[in-house]
Design a protein around this motif. Structure first.
Motif, PDB file in Angstrom:
ATOM      1  N   PHE A 213     -23.032  14.792  -8.526  1.00  0.00           N
ATOM      2  CA  PHE A 213     -23.161  14.118  -7.237  1.00  0.00           C
ATOM      3  C   PHE A 213     -24.248  13.055  -7.326  1.00  0.00           C
ATOM      4  CE2 PHE A 213     -21.171  18.135  -6.436  1.00  0.00           C
ATOM      5  CZ  PHE A 213     -20.164  17.807  -5.539  1.00  0.00           C
ATOM      6  N   ASN A 214     -24.087  12.000  -6.551  1.00  0.00           N
ATOM      7  CA  ASN A 214     -24.997  10.863  -6.642  1.00  0.00           C
ATOM      8  C   ASN A 214     -26.364  11.149  -6.033  1.00  0.00           C
ATOM      9  OD1 ASN A 214     -22.944   9.442  -7.878  1.00  0.00           O
ATOM     10  ND2 ASN A 214     -22.313   8.358  -6.024  1.00  0.00           N
ATOM     11  N   GLU A 215     -26.406  11.994  -5.011  1.00  0.00           N
ATOM     12  CA  GLU A 215     -27.659  12.261  -4.313  1.00  0.00           C
ATOM     13  C   GLU A 215     -28.445  13.380  -5.008  1.00  0.00           C
ATOM     14  OE1 GLU A 215     -24.686  10.392  -1.760  1.00  0.00           O
ATOM     15  OE2 GLU A 215     -24.646  12.271  -2.901  1.00  0.00           O
ATOM     16  N   LYS A 216     -29.758  13.240  -5.014  1.00  0.00           N
ATOM     17  CA  LYS A 216     -30.626  14.284  -5.575  1.00  0.00           C
ATOM     18  C   LYS A 216     -31.063  15.237  -4.474  1.00  0.00           C
ATOM     19  CE  LYS A 216     -32.450  11.569  -9.447  1.00  0.00           C
ATOM     20  NZ  LYS A 216     -31.907  12.439 -10.519  1.00  0.00           N
ATOM     21  N   LEU A 217     -31.498  16.439  -4.889  1.00  0.00           N
ATOM     22  CA  LEU A 217     -31.904  17.435  -3.902  1.00  0.00           C
ATOM     23  C   LEU A 217     -33.394  17.755  -3.995  1.00  0.00           C
ATOM     24  CD1 LEU A 217     -31.027  19.312  -1.626  1.00  0.00           C
ATOM     25  CD2 LEU A 217     -30.486  21.039  -3.342  1.00  0.00           C
ATOM     26  N   GLN A 218     -33.802  18.566  -4.947  1.00  0.00           N
ATOM     27  CA  GLN A 218     -35.206  18.994  -5.055  1.00  0.00           C
ATOM     28  C   GLN A 218     -35.676  18.779  -6.479  1.00  0.00           C
ATOM     29  OE1 GLN A 218     -36.258  22.881  -3.352  1.00  0.00           O
ATOM     30  NE2 GLN A 218     -37.568  23.294  -5.110  1.00  0.00           N
ATOM     31  N   VAL A 219     -36.562  17.817  -6.660  1.00  0.00           N
ATOM     32  CA  VAL A 219     -37.069  17.484  -7.991  1.00  0.00           C
ATOM     33  C   VAL A 219     -38.196  18.458  -8.366  1.00  0.00           C
ATOM     34  CG1 VAL A 219     -38.189  15.721  -9.386  1.00  0.00           C
ATOM     35  CG2 VAL A 219     -36.460  15.062  -7.698  1.00  0.00           C
ATOM     36  N   GLY A 220     -38.252  18.872  -9.637  1.00  0.00           N
ATOM     37  CA  GLY A 220     -39.360  19.680 -10.130  1.00  0.00           C
ATOM     38  C   GLY A 220     -39.094  21.165 -10.202  1.00  0.00           C
ATOM     39  N   LEU A 221     -37.885  21.604  -9.823  1.00  0.00           N
ATOM     40  CA  LEU A 221     -37.560  23.030  -9.925  1.00  0.00           C
ATOM     41  C   LEU A 221     -37.461  23.400 -11.403  1.00  0.00           C
ATOM     42  CD1 LEU A 221     -36.941  25.349  -7.943  1.00  0.00           C
ATOM     43  CD2 LEU A 221     -34.515  24.843  -8.233  1.00  0.00           C
ATOM     44  N   GLN A 235     -25.174  24.141 -10.029  1.00  0.00           N
ATOM     45  CA  GLN A 235     -26.475  24.115 -10.681  1.00  0.00           C
ATOM     46  C   GLN A 235     -27.347  22.988 -10.127  1.00  0.00           C
ATOM     47  OE1 GLN A 235     -25.031  23.648 -14.786  1.00  0.00           O
ATOM     48  NE2 GLN A 235     -25.861  25.670 -15.228  1.00  0.00           N
ATOM     49  N   LEU A 236     -28.665  23.220 -10.137  1.00  0.00           N
ATOM     50  CA  LEU A 236     -29.620  22.186  -9.772  1.00  0.00           C
ATOM     51  C   LEU A 236     -30.547  21.976 -10.957  1.00  0.00           C
ATOM     52  CD1 LEU A 236     -30.778  20.299  -7.592  1.00  0.00           C
ATOM     53  CD2 LEU A 236     -32.290  22.172  -6.908  1.00  0.00           C
ATOM     54  N   THR A 237     -30.584  20.742 -11.470  1.00  0.00           N
ATOM     55  CA  THR A 237     -31.415  20.434 -12.630  1.00  0.00           C
ATOM     56  C   THR A 237     -32.862  20.160 -12.201  1.00  0.00           C
ATOM     57  OG1 THR A 237     -31.148  18.032 -12.601  1.00  0.00           O
ATOM     58  CG2 THR A 237     -29.378  19.315 -13.626  1.00  0.00           C
ATOM     59  N   PRO A 238     -33.825  20.216 -13.127  1.00  0.00           N
ATOM     60  CA  PRO A 238     -35.215  19.894 -12.779  1.00  0.00           C
ATOM     61  C   PRO A 238     -35.386  18.491 -12.203  1.00  0.00           C
ATOM     62  CG  PRO A 238     -35.130  21.039 -14.876  1.00  0.00           C
ATOM     63  CD  PRO A 238     -33.715  20.731 -14.507  1.00  0.00           C
ATOM     64  N   SER A 239     -34.504  17.563 -12.569  1.00  0.00           N
ATOM     65  CA  SER A 239     -34.593  16.197 -12.032  1.00  0.00           C
ATOM     66  C   SER A 239     -33.921  16.051 -10.673  1.00  0.00           C
ATOM     67  CB  SER A 239     -33.978  15.209 -13.032  1.00  0.00           C
ATOM     68  OG  SER A 239     -32.612  15.520 -13.257  1.00  0.00           O
ATOM     69  N   GLY A 240     -33.364  17.166 -10.138  1.00  0.00           N
ATOM     70  CA  GLY A 240     -32.786  17.141  -8.801  1.00  0.00           C
ATOM     71  C   GLY A 240     -31.292  16.860  -8.748  1.00  0.00           C
ATOM     72  N   ASN A 241     -30.647  16.782  -9.898  1.00  0.00           N
ATOM     73  CA  ASN A 241     -29.201  16.528  -9.915  1.00  0.00           C
ATOM     74  C   ASN A 241     -28.420  17.801  -9.595  1.00  0.00           C
ATOM     75  OD1 ASN A 241     -29.433  13.798 -10.680  1.00  0.00           O
ATOM     76  ND2 ASN A 241     -29.726  14.408 -12.813  1.00  0.00           N
ATOM     77  N   ILE A 242     -27.346  17.646  -8.807  1.00  0.00           N
ATOM     78  CA  ILE A 242     -26.470  18.754  -8.446  1.00  0.00           C
ATOM     79  C   ILE A 242     -25.206  18.663  -9.292  1.00  0.00           C
ATOM     80  CG2 ILE A 242     -25.147  19.850  -6.594  1.00  0.00           C
ATOM     81  CD1 ILE A 242     -27.096  18.492  -4.626  1.00  0.00           C
ATOM     82  N   ILE A 243     -24.844  19.762  -9.940  1.00  0.00           N
ATOM     83  CA  ILE A 243     -23.652  19.810 -10.790  1.00  0.00           C
ATOM     84  C   ILE A 243     -22.810  21.007 -10.372  1.00  0.00           C
ATOM     85  CG2 ILE A 243     -22.754  19.967 -13.145  1.00  0.00           C
ATOM     86  CD1 ILE A 243     -25.593  19.124 -14.100  1.00  0.00           C
ATOM     87  N   VAL A 244     -21.526  20.758 -10.072  1.00  0.00           N
ATOM     88  CA  VAL A 244     -20.588  21.855  -9.820  1.00  0.00           C
ATOM     89  C   VAL A 244     -19.769  22.060 -11.083  1.00  0.00           C
ATOM     90  CG1 VAL A 244     -18.730  22.757  -8.396  1.00  0.00           C
ATOM     91  CG2 VAL A 244     -20.449  21.250  -7.378  1.00  0.00           C
TER      92      VAL A 244
END
Length: 285
Positions: A213-221, A235-244
């Motif tokens: 997805f183009n929008e980020k969610l929470q950076v730093g997780l 999944q949510l990556t440390p950089s805030g990317n959302i991947i289904v």
């Protein structure tokens, strides 16, 4: 239906991402083998039922732009999922009905304005080697992944006549995706949870492995210890990317598993294209 010794369908043009899939490959995730199988299971199983096949039989999954196929015998087909404006000898093809083709007929599957995938089932199924219990194409397991120009698709002979002529279905895509809380859902901050469940997200780069997805969610997780994942894991990556993750996804990963799609929404997502908007709806609050 006319039967000959070697029933083949010749690929004149392969389209973009046409490949062979069945219900999938199960029991081997412990050695890193993904499930694979139909991206939109409902549409694929319906296509098989219409032509009298077992619902999990192998068929051709078509994505974004379809192939052109030449038939060397008489067949009964069905096409379900998105309407790709398919033509047989320049005549429009009906969706969700048995289609009778004859020796020398050409089927051209074009592209769809609404929906990303359609399914072409052939009465009897496709005769390819089953590997680890499945005919589904997957890189590194099967000899080929996508159909290529000049390929000849062997068809299993079928003397059945139990075609579902009365089958009724309406193709519809829901862009509101139902989700359950994932194992690391509680690692999210309150404002991130609010954004996740109230914001609209735009589909970016996607394929059979996963949707970004183009929008980020929470950076730093922080990442987690590599843990099991499934088709539909979000999944949510440390950089805030959302991947289904989708049908060809890996069996484990180190990103936080914040949500899990239900089966219907996994089918719906497979029919959405880059640039389209989705929302997540939590169903286990």
């Amino acid at each position: 239906m006319k039967l000959i010794e070697d029933q083949m369908i010749k690929v004149i043009e392969p389209g973009l991402y046409s490949n062979i899939q069945d219900h999938g490959r199960f029991g081997y995730r412990n050695i890193g083998v993904p499930y694979s199988g139909f991206m939109d299971q409902e549409s694929a199983r319906t296509a098989n039922k219409i032509v009298g096949n077992d619902e999990n039989e192998s068929l051709i999954e078509i994505t974004l732009m379809g192939p052109t196929l030449l038939f060397n015998a008489d067949y009964i087909l069905s096409i379900t999922g998105a309407d790709f404006s398919s033509l047989i000898n320049n005549d429009k093809v009906d969706m969700y009905k048995p289609i009778h083709v004859k020796l020398g007929d050409t089927l051209k599957i074009n592209h769809s304005k609404y929906g990303a995938r359609c399914y072409l089932a052939i009465s009897g199924g496709i005769d390819v080697k089953s590997i680890l219990g499945s005919k589904s194409s997957f890189k590194g397991i099967t000899t080929s992944y996508f159909l290529k120009k000049g390929d000849e698709i062997k068809v299993i002979k079928n003397n059945k006549s139990n075609f579902n002529f009365e089958f009724k279905s309406v193709f519809k895509i829901d862009s509101v995706l139902n989700v359950f809380k994932g194992p690391e859902f509680n690692n999210l901050k309150k404002d991130s949870v609010a954004m996740l469940l109230n914001k609209k997200f735009t589909i970016g780069v996607n394929n059979r492995m996963g949707y970004n997805f183009n929008e980020k969610l929470q950076v730093g997780l922080k990442s987690i210890i590599s843990s099991p994942v499934l088709p539909g894991t979000i999944q949510l990556t440390p950089s805030g990317n959302i991947i289904v993750l989708h049908r060809d996804c890996q069996t484990s990963g180190g990103y936080n598993r914040i949500l899990q799609l239900d089966e219907k929404s996994l089918n719906d997502l497979s029919q959405l294209k880059a640039g389209q908007i989705i929302r997540f709806k939590l169903i286990n609050k």
